[in-house]
Write an enzyme that holds these catalytic residues in place. Structure first.
Site, PDB file in Angstrom:
ATOM      1  N   GLU A   1       0.823  -1.210   0.000  1.00 56.69           N
ATOM      2  CA  GLU A   1       0.000   0.000   0.000  1.00 56.69           C
ATOM      3  C   GLU A   1       0.857   1.260   0.000  1.00 56.69           C
ATOM      4  OE1 GLU A   1      -4.172  -0.886   2.020  1.00 56.69           O
ATOM      5  OE2 GLU A   1      -2.523  -1.452   3.343  1.00 56.69           O
TER       6      GLU A   1
ATOM      7  N   GLU B   1      -3.969  -9.379   3.516  1.00 52.66           N
ATOM      8  CA  GLU B   1      -4.609  -8.984   4.779  1.00 52.66           C
ATOM      9  C   GLU B   1      -5.777  -9.867   5.187  1.00 52.66           C
ATOM     10  OE1 GLU B   1      -2.569  -5.105   3.575  1.00 52.66           O
ATOM     11  OE2 GLU B   1      -3.393  -6.872   2.583  1.00 52.66           O
TER      12      GLU B   1
END
Length: 246
Positions: A109, A129
């Site tokens: 990210e 995640e």
């Protein structure tokens, strides 16, 4: 201030930052977040290109799981990584992410927040995640769709696909692949190409590019109006015409 999780080299036109927690594969902890905010403050005051890499053959393995495990709802709503990555994306001058080795979870990210991503063949980039009971809430769920398109973004976010360097290049998630030893030079060469542009025009282009659809064409014309009245524009165009006539 002294940096404990970063190595920072400051130049006239660039700032090179190395994430430096190799013992935990550069996992992003609160201290690193705070130190990256300090770098952002510096670059907001004195705009330069940010070149962002990682030590020890890893860009960043993700958020620090030891810290993440203990965070609760209030921490999620505080957007600890999210706010940092938005700030990095909104820096006045371009950001180049140099990706050697894993760039996973929060590390991916962080890379998505950059304007350019170049990689070594060892790159592995993705967002696992959901396998840890959370979502990629620091930008991947909206930036990744814009970067690679919805089908591939869903493979990465929902099915745990991790891209190799060649796959990332094919998806245009990265734009160049170089051996690890050549990555720093490649990043500086890219910075030099960017810096052939006028700094004010570069900063304006970043602002316009990031604007929402509803802001166009108003923001384009407002930024252009400022540039049309700038001495730099007149000087650059005069020099162009002089070269053409010589």
């Amino acid at each position: 201030m002294a940096q404990t999780t970063l190595q920072v080299v400051r130049g006239e036109t660039t700032v090179e930052v190395i994430l430096n927690r190799p013992e935990v594969r550069n996992a992003i902890n609160q201290t690193m977040v705070d130190e990256l905010h300090e770098v952002c403050s510096e670059l907001e005051r004195d705009p330069r290109i940010l070149i962002l890499g990682g030590a020890g053959g890893t860009f960043a393995s993700g958020a620090d799981i030891a810290e993440l495990r203990d965070r609760r709802a209030a921490d999620a709503l505080a957007g600890i990584n999210t706010r940092l990555f938005v700030r990095i994306a909104e820096l006045p001058m371009p950001v180049i992410a140099v990706l050697d080795g894993p760039a996973l979870g929060g590390g991916a990210e962080l890379a998505y927040a950059a304007d350019f991503r170049i990689a070594s063949p060892a790159l592995r980039i993705g967002n696992p995640e959901v396998s840890l009971g959370i979502i990629a809430a620091a930008g991947a769920n909206w930036r990744l769709r814009e970067l690679v398109g919805e089908p591939l973004a869903k493979e990465i976010l929902l099915a745990g696909r991790v891209l190799t360097a060649d796959e990332a290049l094919a998806a245009r998630l990265v734009t160049e692949i170089h051996p690890p030893s050549e990555l720093p030079g490649a990043a500086r060469a890219l910075a030099d190409r960017i810096l052939r542009g006028d700094p004010a025009a570069l900063r304006a282009t970043k602002r316009v590019f990031a604007a929402g659809r509803s802001e166009h064409p108003r923001i384009d014309l407002e930024e252009q109006a400022v540039l049309f009245d700038s001495p730099s524009k007149v000087a650059l165009m005069t020099a162009f015409l002089d070269r053409k006539q010589s």
